[in-house]
Design a protein around this motif. Structure first.
Motif, PDB file in Angstrom:
ATOM      1  N   ALA A   1      -1.693  -5.271   7.703  1.00 37.92           N
ATOM      2  CA  ALA A   1      -0.359  -5.955   7.859  1.00 37.92           C
ATOM      3  C   ALA A   1      -0.023  -5.158   9.373  1.00 37.92           C
ATOM      4  CB  ALA A   1       0.601  -5.449   6.973  1.00 37.92           C
ATOM      5  N   VAL A   2      -0.119  -3.996   9.674  1.00 43.75           N
ATOM      6  CA  VAL A   2       0.140  -3.451  10.829  1.00 43.75           C
ATOM      7  C   VAL A   2      -0.863  -4.013  12.055  1.00 43.75           C
ATOM      8  CG1 VAL A   2      -0.136  -1.175  12.419  1.00 43.75           C
ATOM      9  CG2 VAL A   2       0.852  -0.976  10.043  1.00 43.75           C
ATOM     10  N   LEU A   3      -2.135  -4.232  11.644  1.00 44.82           N
ATOM     11  CA  LEU A   3      -2.869  -4.701  12.936  1.00 44.82           C
ATOM     12  C   LEU A   3      -2.759  -6.210  13.019  1.00 44.82           C
ATOM     13  CD1 LEU A   3      -6.544  -3.235  11.784  1.00 44.82           C
ATOM     14  CD2 LEU A   3      -4.968  -2.530  13.963  1.00 44.82           C
ATOM     15  N   ILE A   4      -2.317  -7.107  12.051  1.00 42.79           N
ATOM     16  CA  ILE A   4      -1.989  -8.486  12.508  1.00 42.79           C
ATOM     17  C   ILE A   4      -0.629  -8.436  13.004  1.00 42.79           C
ATOM     18  CG2 ILE A   4      -1.249 -10.249  11.145  1.00 42.79           C
ATOM     19  CD1 ILE A   4      -3.656  -9.768   8.960  1.00 42.79           C
ATOM     20  N   GLY A   5       0.431  -7.716  12.682  1.00 41.34           N
ATOM     21  CA  GLY A   5       1.542  -7.472  13.156  1.00 41.34           C
ATOM     22  C   GLY A   5       1.549  -7.105  14.579  1.00 41.34           C
ATOM     23  N   LEU A   6       0.697  -6.146  15.106  1.00 45.11           N
ATOM     24  CA  LEU A   6       0.428  -5.601  16.454  1.00 45.11           C
ATOM     25  C   LEU A   6      -0.219  -6.783  17.046  1.00 45.11           C
ATOM     26  CD1 LEU A   6      -0.554  -2.061  16.440  1.00 45.11           C
ATOM     27  CD2 LEU A   6       1.368  -2.890  17.350  1.00 45.11           C
ATOM     28  N   ALA A   7      -1.383  -7.513  16.765  1.00 42.21           N
ATOM     29  CA  ALA A   7      -1.805  -8.560  17.347  1.00 42.21           C
ATOM     30  C   ALA A   7      -0.693  -9.873  17.633  1.00 42.21           C
ATOM     31  CB  ALA A   7      -3.023  -9.160  16.518  1.00 42.21           C
ATOM     32  N   TYR A   8      -0.006 -10.085  16.740  1.00 45.01           N
ATOM     33  CA  TYR A   8       1.295 -11.137  16.651  1.00 45.01           C
ATOM     34  C   TYR A   8       2.090 -10.767  17.905  1.00 45.01           C
ATOM     35  CZ  TYR A   8       5.145 -14.178  15.836  1.00 45.01           C
ATOM     36  OH  TYR A   8       6.052 -15.072  15.739  1.00 45.01           O
ATOM     37  N   LEU A   9       2.586  -9.416  18.004  1.00 47.88           N
ATOM     38  CA  LEU A   9       3.548  -8.972  19.071  1.00 47.88           C
ATOM     39  C   LEU A   9       2.839  -8.990  20.315  1.00 47.88           C
ATOM     40  CD1 LEU A   9       5.277  -6.203  16.976  1.00 47.88           C
ATOM     41  CD2 LEU A   9       6.357  -8.442  17.332  1.00 47.88           C
ATOM     42  N   THR A  10       1.794  -8.917  20.531  1.00 51.62           N
ATOM     43  CA  THR A  10       1.138  -8.641  21.784  1.00 51.62           C
ATOM     44  C   THR A  10       0.388  -9.760  22.446  1.00 51.62           C
ATOM     45  OG1 THR A  10      -0.901  -7.515  20.888  1.00 51.62           O
ATOM     46  CG2 THR A  10       0.899  -6.129  21.442  1.00 51.62           C
ATOM     47  N   ARG A  11       0.672 -10.894  21.760  1.00 50.19           N
ATOM     48  CA  ARG A  11      -0.151 -12.338  22.045  1.00 50.19           C
ATOM     49  C   ARG A  11       0.375 -12.635  23.396  1.00 50.19           C
ATOM     50  NH1 ARG A  11       2.913 -17.026  20.215  1.00 50.19           N
ATOM     51  NH2 ARG A  11       4.871 -16.027  18.932  1.00 50.19           N
TER      52      ARG A  11
END
Length: 71
Positions: free
Chosen positions: A61-71
């Protein structure tokens, strides 16, 4: 010049420690951290698996959330 045909005395000194199961266990190195962790996980059963899966889901969840925020 006669040599004795008996082999030299190779007996241990009287005060030498004998290898008994108790002494052998003391001479063995301590179990590794991984071995102790695996033994603990087996003894705790489902609780360890539950924590493992919760940690995995949280990390994803943290990795997917960071990937979503930094796209």
């Amino acid at each position: 010049m006669s040599q004795s045909s008996t082999p030299p005395d190779t007996a241990k000194p009287p005060f030498a420690e004998q290898q008994t199961p108790a002494n052998a266990a003391l001479n063995e190195p301590k179990p590794s951290y991984v071995k102790l962790a695996m033994r603990n996980m087996v003894s705790k059963g489902g609780k360890s698996l539950q924590h493992f899966f919760l940690t995995t889901v949280g990390l994803l969840a943290v990795l997917i959330g960071l990937a979503y925020l930094t796209r």
